[in-house]
Write a protein that holds these residues in place. Structure first.
Motif, PDB file in Angstrom:
ATOM      1  N   ASN A  38       0.839  -1.061  -0.039  1.00 24.74           N
ATOM      2  CA  ASN A  38      -0.229  -0.049  -0.037  1.00 24.74           C
ATOM      3  C   ASN A  38       0.951   1.199  -0.093  1.00 24.74           C
ATOM      4  N   HIS A  39       1.990   1.248   0.715  1.00 24.41           N
ATOM      5  CA  HIS A  39       2.854   2.695   0.909  1.00 24.41           C
ATOM      6  C   HIS A  39       3.487   2.759  -0.478  1.00 24.41           C
ATOM      7  N   LYS A  40       3.989   1.635  -1.015  1.00 27.03           N
ATOM      8  CA  LYS A  40       4.541   1.652  -2.345  1.00 27.03           C
ATOM      9  C   LYS A  40       3.607   2.588  -3.306  1.00 27.03           C
ATOM     10  N   TYR A  41       2.262   1.767  -3.494  1.00 29.81           N
ATOM     11  CA  TYR A  41       1.611   2.575  -4.720  1.00 29.81           C
ATOM     12  C   TYR A  41       0.949   3.440  -4.198  1.00 29.81           C
ATOM     13  N   VAL A  42       0.613   4.133  -3.256  1.00 34.12           N
ATOM     14  CA  VAL A  42       0.218   5.309  -2.554  1.00 34.12           C
ATOM     15  C   VAL A  42       1.183   6.589  -3.039  1.00 34.12           C
ATOM     16  N   GLU A  43       2.381   5.942  -2.685  1.00 31.74           N
ATOM     17  CA  GLU A  43       3.446   7.071  -2.993  1.00 31.74           C
ATOM     18  C   GLU A  43       3.588   7.087  -4.554  1.00 31.74           C
ATOM     19  N   TRP A  59      -4.760   9.637 -15.477  1.00 33.26           N
ATOM     20  CA  TRP A  59      -5.851   8.554 -15.189  1.00 33.26           C
ATOM     21  C   TRP A  59      -5.231   7.229 -16.043  1.00 33.26           C
ATOM     22  N   GLU A  60      -4.617   7.260 -16.818  1.00 34.17           N
ATOM     23  CA  GLU A  60      -4.264   6.069 -17.457  1.00 34.17           C
ATOM     24  C   GLU A  60      -3.005   5.344 -16.798  1.00 34.17           C
ATOM     25  N   GLU A  61      -2.179   6.355 -15.972  1.00 31.90           N
ATOM     26  CA  GLU A  61      -0.897   5.929 -15.277  1.00 31.90           C
ATOM     27  C   GLU A  61      -1.639   5.628 -13.891  1.00 31.90           C
ATOM     28  N   LEU A  62      -2.699   6.149 -13.369  1.00 31.04           N
ATOM     29  CA  LEU A  62      -3.308   5.648 -12.011  1.00 31.04           C
ATOM     30  C   LEU A  62      -4.087   4.177 -12.322  1.00 31.04           C
ATOM     31  N   GLU A  63      -4.659   4.057 -13.204  1.00 33.31           N
ATOM     32  CA  GLU A  63      -5.105   2.795 -13.692  1.00 33.31           C
ATOM     33  C   GLU A  63      -4.247   1.703 -13.654  1.00 33.31           C
ATOM     34  N   GLU A  64      -3.092   2.080 -14.381  1.00 36.34           N
ATOM     35  CA  GLU A  64      -1.841   1.040 -14.412  1.00 36.34           C
ATOM     36  C   GLU A  64      -1.250   0.584 -13.010  1.00 36.34           C
ATOM     37  N   TRP A  66      -3.143   0.964 -10.202  1.00 34.32           N
ATOM     38  CA  TRP A  66      -3.970   0.339  -9.326  1.00 34.32           C
ATOM     39  C   TRP A  66      -4.016  -1.341  -9.826  1.00 34.32           C
ATOM     40  N   ASN A  67      -3.843  -1.431 -11.108  1.00 38.77           N
ATOM     41  CA  ASN A  67      -3.754  -2.855 -11.597  1.00 38.77           C
ATOM     42  C   ASN A  67      -2.455  -3.642 -10.838  1.00 38.77           C
ATOM     43  N   GLU A  68      -1.414  -2.960 -10.968  1.00 33.72           N
ATOM     44  CA  GLU A  68      -0.205  -3.454 -10.533  1.00 33.72           C
ATOM     45  C   GLU A  68      -0.173  -3.685  -8.779  1.00 33.72           C
ATOM     46  N   GLN A  69      -1.028  -2.795  -8.348  1.00 32.46           N
ATOM     47  CA  GLN A  69      -1.193  -2.983  -6.909  1.00 32.46           C
ATOM     48  C   GLN A  69      -2.046  -4.290  -6.507  1.00 32.46           C
ATOM     49  N   MET A  70      -3.089  -4.470  -7.353  1.00 31.42           N
ATOM     50  CA  MET A  70      -3.742  -5.471  -7.122  1.00 31.42           C
ATOM     51  C   MET A  70      -3.110  -6.916  -7.309  1.00 31.42           C
ATOM     52  N   GLU A  71      -2.229  -6.830  -8.571  1.00 33.59           N
ATOM     53  CA  GLU A  71      -1.435  -8.259  -8.777  1.00 33.59           C
ATOM     54  C   GLU A  71      -0.652  -8.454  -7.465  1.00 33.59           C
ATOM     55  N   GLU A  72       0.126  -7.585  -7.101  1.00 32.87           N
ATOM     56  CA  GLU A  72       0.892  -7.664  -5.836  1.00 32.87           C
ATOM     57  C   GLU A  72      -0.135  -8.218  -4.860  1.00 32.87           C
ATOM     58  N   THR A  87     -14.145  -6.637  -5.264  1.00 26.80           N
ATOM     59  CA  THR A  87     -15.537  -6.166  -5.467  1.00 26.80           C
ATOM     60  C   THR A  87     -15.467  -4.921  -4.924  1.00 26.80           C
ATOM     61  N   VAL A  88     -14.707  -4.394  -3.902  1.00 33.19           N
ATOM     62  CA  VAL A  88     -14.536  -3.226  -3.372  1.00 33.19           C
ATOM     63  C   VAL A  88     -13.864  -2.226  -3.836  1.00 33.19           C
ATOM     64  N   LYS A  89     -12.612  -2.691  -4.589  1.00 33.13           N
ATOM     65  CA  LYS A  89     -11.939  -1.932  -5.371  1.00 33.13           C
ATOM     66  C   LYS A  89     -12.663  -1.396  -6.696  1.00 33.13           C
ATOM     67  N   ASN A  90     -13.446  -2.347  -7.292  1.00 31.95           N
ATOM     68  CA  ASN A  90     -14.353  -1.825  -8.451  1.00 31.95           C
ATOM     69  C   ASN A  90     -15.253  -0.993  -8.224  1.00 31.95           C
ATOM     70  N   GLN A  91     -15.899  -0.936  -6.834  1.00 27.91           N
ATOM     71  CA  GLN A  91     -16.863   0.180  -6.345  1.00 27.91           C
ATOM     72  C   GLN A  91     -15.882   1.492  -6.078  1.00 27.91           C
ATOM     73  N   TRP A  92     -14.720   1.588  -5.602  1.00 26.86           N
ATOM     74  CA  TRP A  92     -14.012   2.531  -5.358  1.00 26.86           C
ATOM     75  C   TRP A  92     -13.672   3.337  -6.764  1.00 26.86           C
ATOM     76  N   TYR A  93     -13.087   2.128  -7.560  1.00 26.09           N
ATOM     77  CA  TYR A  93     -12.525   2.784  -9.138  1.00 26.09           C
ATOM     78  C   TYR A  93     -13.784   3.395  -9.851  1.00 26.09           C
ATOM     79  N   ASN A  94     -14.910   2.935  -9.648  1.00 24.75           N
ATOM     80  CA  ASN A  94     -16.176   3.578 -10.417  1.00 24.75           C
ATOM     81  C   ASN A  94     -16.390   5.117  -9.962  1.00 24.75           C
ATOM     82  N   GLU A  95     -16.239   4.912  -8.503  1.00 26.70           N
ATOM     83  CA  GLU A  95     -16.536   6.484  -7.801  1.00 26.70           C
ATOM     84  C   GLU A  95     -15.620   7.257  -8.222  1.00 26.70           C
ATOM     85  N   MET A  96     -14.247   6.821  -8.043  1.00 25.51           N
ATOM     86  CA  MET A  96     -12.936   7.762  -8.571  1.00 25.51           C
ATOM     87  C   MET A  96     -13.229   8.121  -9.684  1.00 25.51           C
TER      88      MET A  96
END
Length: 117
Positions: A38-43, A59-64, A66-72, A87-96
């Motif tokens: 989390n620290h790595k990807y928030v940074e 936005w494209e960089e942010l999507e990439e 998030w996807n990398e973070q989810m893989e880890e 499931t929660v990430k998808n909700q957050w993603y849509n809101e964001m």
């Protein structure tokens, strides 16, 4: 300014980790791994916000990111924990995504007015 960014990174990563600890029932080993991820990807996300890029590129960089973070995280969490997080990430993603589309603070100011085009 860097101190403020570091503080935001620490606070955001801590909030994410605490949410995951409470909602995904992380064990001790998972907690440490999740905290580091989390620290790595928030940074990384904070760095994206500081870049002089178009909103679309950010936005494209942010999507990439998030996807990398989810893989880890998938490597750390069990299948049930990961499914719940997904499931929660998808909700957050849509809101964001919606907020991103309606909030212009992230856009680069090129000094031109709309009627200058």
């Amino acid at each position: 300014m860097k101190d403020q960014m570091e503080q935001r990174v620490e606070e955001t990563a801590s909030e994410q980790t605490e949410w995951m600890k409470a909602n995904l029932s992380l064990n001790g080993d998972q907690l440490e791994d999740v905290r580091e991820i989390n620290h790595k990807y928030v940074e990384k996300r904070e760095e994206v916000f500081m870049e002089e890029e178009s909103a679309e590129n950010k936005w494209e960089e942010l999507e990439e990111n998030w996807n990398e973070q989810m893989e880890e995280l998938e490597d750390v969490l069990d299948a049930n924990q990961y499914a719940k997080l997904q499931t929660v990430k998808n909700q957050w993603y849509n809101e964001m995504r919606l907020r991103w589309q309606t909030d212009t603070r992230h856009e680069k100011d090129d000094g031109m007015e709309d009627d200058d085009y």
